[in-house]
Design a protein around this motif. Structure first.
Motif, PDB file in Angstrom:
ATOM      1  N   LEU A 171       0.818  -1.217   0.000  1.00 49.23           N
ATOM      2  CA  LEU A 171       0.000   0.000   0.000  1.00 49.23           C
ATOM      3  C   LEU A 171       0.849   1.263   0.000  1.00 49.23           C
ATOM      4  CD1 LEU A 171      -2.812  -0.993   2.542  1.00 49.23           C
ATOM      5  CD2 LEU A 171      -3.092  -0.578   0.092  1.00 49.23           C
ATOM      6  N   SER A 172       2.009   1.211   0.640  1.00 48.36           N
ATOM      7  CA  SER A 172       2.845   2.413   0.727  1.00 48.36           C
ATOM      8  C   SER A 172       3.375   2.854  -0.630  1.00 48.36           C
ATOM      9  CB  SER A 172       4.020   2.160   1.678  1.00 48.36           C
ATOM     10  OG  SER A 172       4.858   1.122   1.184  1.00 48.36           O
ATOM     11  N   SER A 173       3.376   1.955  -1.601  1.00 48.65           N
ATOM     12  CA  SER A 173       3.858   2.313  -2.946  1.00 48.65           C
ATOM     13  C   SER A 173       2.724   2.589  -3.921  1.00 48.65           C
ATOM     14  CB  SER A 173       4.735   1.176  -3.496  1.00 48.65           C
ATOM     15  OG  SER A 173       3.999  -0.030  -3.587  1.00 48.65           O
ATOM     16  N   ARG A 174       1.483   2.605  -3.441  1.00 51.07           N
ATOM     17  CA  ARG A 174       0.360   2.914  -4.322  1.00 51.07           C
ATOM     18  C   ARG A 174       0.358   4.406  -4.683  1.00 51.07           C
ATOM     19  NH1 ARG A 174      -3.694  -1.086  -3.790  1.00 51.07           N
ATOM     20  NH2 ARG A 174      -2.587  -3.074  -3.602  1.00 51.07           N
ATOM     21  N   ASP A 175      -0.311   4.732  -5.774  1.00 46.56           N
ATOM     22  CA  ASP A 175      -0.300   6.101  -6.276  1.00 46.56           C
ATOM     23  C   ASP A 175      -0.956   7.078  -5.315  1.00 46.56           C
ATOM     24  OD1 ASP A 175       0.992   5.213  -8.524  1.00 46.56           O
ATOM     25  OD2 ASP A 175      -0.843   5.018  -9.727  1.00 46.56           O
ATOM     26  N   PHE A 176      -2.074   6.680  -4.683  1.00 44.23           N
ATOM     27  CA  PHE A 176      -2.772   7.634  -3.827  1.00 44.23           C
ATOM     28  C   PHE A 176      -1.963   7.944  -2.573  1.00 44.23           C
ATOM     29  CE2 PHE A 176      -4.145   3.478  -2.437  1.00 44.23           C
ATOM     30  CZ  PHE A 176      -4.212   3.571  -1.057  1.00 44.23           C
ATOM     31  N   VAL A 177      -1.196   6.965  -2.074  1.00 46.12           N
ATOM     32  CA  VAL A 177      -0.356   7.226  -0.906  1.00 46.12           C
ATOM     33  C   VAL A 177       0.830   8.107  -1.295  1.00 46.12           C
ATOM     34  CG1 VAL A 177       1.072   6.164   0.880  1.00 46.12           C
ATOM     35  CG2 VAL A 177      -1.081   5.103   0.215  1.00 46.12           C
ATOM     36  N   LEU A 178       1.443   7.827  -2.435  1.00 47.19           N
ATOM     37  CA  LEU A 178       2.564   8.646  -2.888  1.00 47.19           C
ATOM     38  C   LEU A 178       2.128  10.074  -3.194  1.00 47.19           C
ATOM     39  CD1 LEU A 178       4.365   6.117  -5.286  1.00 47.19           C
ATOM     40  CD2 LEU A 178       4.986   6.728  -2.937  1.00 47.19           C
ATOM     41  N   ALA A 179       0.931  10.225  -3.743  1.00 49.59           N
ATOM     42  CA  ALA A 179       0.438  11.570  -4.038  1.00 49.59           C
ATOM     43  C   ALA A 179       0.209  12.372  -2.761  1.00 49.59           C
ATOM     44  CB  ALA A 179      -0.852  11.483  -4.856  1.00 49.59           C
ATOM     45  N   MET A 180      -0.366  11.734  -1.746  1.00 49.14           N
ATOM     46  CA  MET A 180      -0.605  12.437  -0.485  1.00 49.14           C
ATOM     47  C   MET A 180       0.705  12.719   0.248  1.00 49.14           C
ATOM     48  SD  MET A 180      -4.123  10.738   0.932  1.00 49.14           S
ATOM     49  CE  MET A 180      -4.397  12.130   2.010  1.00 49.14           C
ATOM     50  N   ARG A 181       1.708  11.881   0.060  1.00 47.34           N
ATOM     51  CA  ARG A 181       3.021  12.184   0.625  1.00 47.34           C
ATOM     52  C   ARG A 181       3.619  13.433  -0.021  1.00 47.34           C
ATOM     53  NH1 ARG A 181       6.588   6.604   1.250  1.00 47.34           N
ATOM     54  NH2 ARG A 181       5.634   5.857   3.182  1.00 47.34           N
ATOM     55  N   MET A 182       3.447  13.533  -1.327  1.00 48.15           N
ATOM     56  CA  MET A 182       3.982  14.705  -2.025  1.00 48.15           C
ATOM     57  C   MET A 182       3.250  15.982  -1.624  1.00 48.15           C
ATOM     58  SD  MET A 182       4.587  13.121  -5.829  1.00 48.15           S
ATOM     59  CE  MET A 182       5.225  14.681  -6.430  1.00 48.15           C
ATOM     60  N   LEU A 183       1.993  15.857  -1.205  1.00 47.51           N
ATOM     61  CA  LEU A 183       1.237  17.017  -0.746  1.00 47.51           C
ATOM     62  C   LEU A 183       1.592  17.430   0.671  1.00 47.51           C
ATOM     63  CD1 LEU A 183      -2.311  16.217  -2.197  1.00 47.51           C
ATOM     64  CD2 LEU A 183      -0.663  17.909  -3.028  1.00 47.51           C
ATOM     65  N   GLY A 184       2.432  16.643   1.329  1.00 45.77           N
ATOM     66  CA  GLY A 184       2.876  17.004   2.671  1.00 45.77           C
ATOM     67  C   GLY A 184       2.024  16.465   3.788  1.00 45.77           C
ATOM     68  N   GLU A 185       1.216  15.450   3.521  1.00 46.04           N
ATOM     69  CA  GLU A 185       0.391  14.864   4.579  1.00 46.04           C
ATOM     70  C   GLU A 185       1.288  14.175   5.609  1.00 46.04           C
ATOM     71  OE1 GLU A 185      -2.733  15.104   5.162  1.00 46.04           O
ATOM     72  OE2 GLU A 185      -3.358  16.129   3.331  1.00 46.04           O
ATOM     73  N   PRO A 186       0.985  14.318   6.902  1.00 45.18           N
ATOM     74  CA  PRO A 186       1.818  13.661   7.922  1.00 45.18           C
ATOM     75  C   PRO A 186       1.672  12.141   7.875  1.00 45.18           C
ATOM     76  CG  PRO A 186      -0.106  14.679   8.927  1.00 45.18           C
ATOM     77  CD  PRO A 186      -0.094  15.128   7.498  1.00 45.18           C
ATOM     78  N   HIS A 187       2.714  11.478   8.323  1.00 44.22           N
ATOM     79  CA  HIS A 187       2.696  10.011   8.296  1.00 44.22           C
ATOM     80  C   HIS A 187       1.588   9.446   9.181  1.00 44.22           C
ATOM     81  CE1 HIS A 187       6.332   9.839   5.942  1.00 44.22           C
ATOM     82  NE2 HIS A 187       6.998  10.570   6.834  1.00 44.22           N
ATOM     83  N   ARG A 188       1.318  10.116  10.299  1.00 44.29           N
ATOM     84  CA  ARG A 188       0.291   9.604  11.194  1.00 44.29           C
ATOM     85  C   ARG A 188      -1.071   9.544  10.508  1.00 44.29           C
ATOM     86  NH1 ARG A 188       0.867  13.141  14.493  1.00 44.29           N
ATOM     87  NH2 ARG A 188      -0.886  14.500  13.996  1.00 44.29           N
ATOM     88  N   ARG A 189      -1.397  10.592   9.758  1.00 44.29           N
ATOM     89  CA  ARG A 189      -2.677  10.600   9.062  1.00 44.29           C
ATOM     90  C   ARG A 189      -2.701   9.583   7.927  1.00 44.29           C
ATOM     91  NH1 ARG A 189      -5.397  12.460   4.798  1.00 44.29           N
ATOM     92  NH2 ARG A 189      -7.529  13.219   5.125  1.00 44.29           N
ATOM     93  N   LEU A 190      -1.607   9.423   7.238  1.00 41.88           N
ATOM     94  CA  LEU A 190      -1.556   8.438   6.151  1.00 41.88           C
ATOM     95  C   LEU A 190      -1.746   7.025   6.684  1.00 41.88           C
ATOM     96  CD1 LEU A 190       1.351   9.800   3.914  1.00 41.88           C
ATOM     97  CD2 LEU A 190      -1.082   9.748   3.387  1.00 41.88           C
ATOM     98  N   ILE A 191      -1.132   6.737   7.829  1.00 40.64           N
ATOM     99  CA  ILE A 191      -1.243   5.389   8.371  1.00 40.64           C
ATOM    100  C   ILE A 191      -2.658   5.104   8.854  1.00 40.64           C
ATOM    101  CG2 ILE A 191      -0.491   3.877  10.249  1.00 40.64           C
ATOM    102  CD1 ILE A 191       2.279   5.095   9.995  1.00 40.64           C
ATOM    103  N   PHE A 192      -3.238   6.035   9.619  1.00 41.38           N
ATOM    104  CA  PHE A 192      -4.540   5.785  10.237  1.00 41.38           C
ATOM    105  C   PHE A 192      -5.708   6.024   9.287  1.00 41.38           C
ATOM    106  CE2 PHE A 192      -1.946   6.363  14.043  1.00 41.38           C
ATOM    107  CZ  PHE A 192      -2.402   5.330  14.841  1.00 41.38           C
ATOM    108  N   CYS A 193      -5.549   6.899   8.301  1.00 38.55           N
ATOM    109  CA  CYS A 193      -6.667   7.240   7.422  1.00 38.55           C
ATOM    110  C   CYS A 193      -6.583   6.608   6.039  1.00 38.55           C
ATOM    111  CB  CYS A 193      -6.765   8.761   7.265  1.00 38.55           C
ATOM    112  SG  CYS A 193      -7.090   9.641   8.806  1.00 38.55           S
ATOM    113  N   GLU A 194      -5.415   6.166   5.625  1.00 36.94           N
ATOM    114  CA  GLU A 194      -5.269   5.624   4.282  1.00 36.94           C
ATOM    115  C   GLU A 194      -4.842   4.155   4.274  1.00 36.94           C
ATOM    116  OE1 GLU A 194      -6.229   7.211   1.725  1.00 36.94           O
ATOM    117  OE2 GLU A 194      -6.564   9.134   2.696  1.00 36.94           O
ATOM    118  N   VAL A 195      -3.894   3.805   5.137  1.00 37.04           N
ATOM    119  CA  VAL A 195      -3.361   2.439   5.109  1.00 37.04           C
ATOM    120  C   VAL A 195      -4.241   1.489   5.922  1.00 37.04           C
ATOM    121  CG1 VAL A 195      -1.373   1.002   5.690  1.00 37.04           C
ATOM    122  CG2 VAL A 195      -1.024   3.277   4.707  1.00 37.04           C
ATOM    123  N   LEU A 196      -4.521   1.840   7.177  1.00 41.07           N
ATOM    124  CA  LEU A 196      -5.273   0.931   8.043  1.00 41.07           C
ATOM    125  C   LEU A 196      -6.682   0.616   7.532  1.00 41.07           C
ATOM    126  CD1 LEU A 196      -4.269   1.972  11.678  1.00 41.07           C
ATOM    127  CD2 LEU A 196      -3.697  -0.121  10.438  1.00 41.07           C
TER     128      LEU A 196
END
Length: 303
Positions: free
Chosen positions: A165-190
């Motif tokens: 999941l960490s290499s999917r496009d939507f996660v990479l796009a939100m990383r480039m937008l500056g989203e914090p890791h905590r939000r990515l883990i709890f709101c996108e990955v989990l």
């Protein structure tokens, strides 16, 4: 998915059975005291090892104890161990497996080393050794030991899924937008791992109930507590199988089997709804069934 969750008969049946045992675990003492009026530890000298009857619906043990009352009282101990052990093991698996797959690098190496260390350990002998040396091995201690030694397989699975999941496009796009890791883990990955986590919890609950029964059968448990495992162990010590006292060991064994079946059905239903491939496959099968031509009769008419 939430709206269609209860439409699956597997989920409905499994949740119904699990809910019944949860109610027995919560209100078991009240049922024995008020509805049945029987103490599960009381000895009825006039009914020693008696088969099921109107006085004792599931018969009595070699010591004159009511089997129905003990089965109801044992639901609390077995369900407590199963749910608590599954909760501890699932939380540890999430805390270790998801960060390892998401961050990678040195974090993955350290957490993966810890996972591999617990993965190669012989879990059952370790549980037997620790439970044998811990003083006052009650239900809480048994659940804690099972949960602490039973998380490595789930962590390995969650690591692999989080790594994908960490290499999917939507996660990479939100990383480039500056989203914090905590939000990515709890709101996108989990949320994408909900099916795996629920399956892990249900599998851990079944394993906890079976492990408690196995430890009690081997005599490594609190002798003063009542659970389905202690009932089977007491029946084995008194040679209930050889003496034909089937009503003593069948009810607790059947309860353990029902919990395993119910948890498995819930797992199948959740997996079908949370996995897009299985959901689309099921819809395509239903669509093909509806479009299938009806067989013709002898007169050429379709039924």
């Amino acid at each position: 998915m939430r709206a269609s969750l209860l439409t699956s008969w597997k989920v409905r049946f499994g949740l119904g059975v699990l809910g019944l045992f949860v109610l027995l675990a919560i209100f078991g003492p009240w049922i024995n005291r008020v509805l049945l009026g029987v103490d599960p530890r009381a000895n009825d000298i006039g009914a020693i090892a008696s088969p099921p009857s109107t006085a004792h619906l599931l018969g009595t043990t070699q010591f004159g104890q009511d089997v129905l009352a003990q089965t109801i009282a044992g639901a609390r101990g077995s369900m407590l161990v199963g749910v608590l052990a599954a909760g501890i093991g699932t939380l540890i698996a999430i805390a270790v497996g998801v960060p390892a797959g998401y961050f990678g690098g040195s974090v993955d190496n350290a957490l993966n080393f810890l996972t591999n260390l617990f993965l190669v350990m012989p879990v059952l002998p370790l549980i037997l050794i620790v439970a044998g040396y811990v003083q006052g091995t009650g239900m809480w201690v048994i659940a804690l030991i099972i949960g602490l030694f039973g998380w490595s397989g789930g962590a390995r699975t969650l690591r692999a899924q989080a790594l994908s999941l960490s290499s999917r496009d939507f996660v990479l796009a939100m990383r480039m937008l500056g989203e914090p890791h905590r939000r990515l883990i709890f709101c996108e990955v989990l949320p994408h791992l909900s099916g795996w986590i629920s399956a892990m919890f249900l599998h851990g609950m079944i394993g906890g109930v079976l492990a408690e029964a196995g430890l009690a059968f081997l005599g490594i448990s609190d002798s003063g507590s009542i659970s389905w495992g202690t009932m089977i162990q007491s029946a084995q010590q008194q040679s209930a199988v050889l003496r034909g006292f089937w009503w003593w060991f069948v009810p607790p064994g059947l309860c353990i089997a029902l919990i395993g079946t119910a948890a498995t059905l819930v797992n199948f239903g959740v997996d079908e709804l949370s996995n897009p491939k299985l959901r689309l496959a099921r819809r395509s099968v239903v669509a093909r069934t509806r479009r299938a031509p009806r067989p013709a009769t002898a007169g050429g008419e379709t039924r």
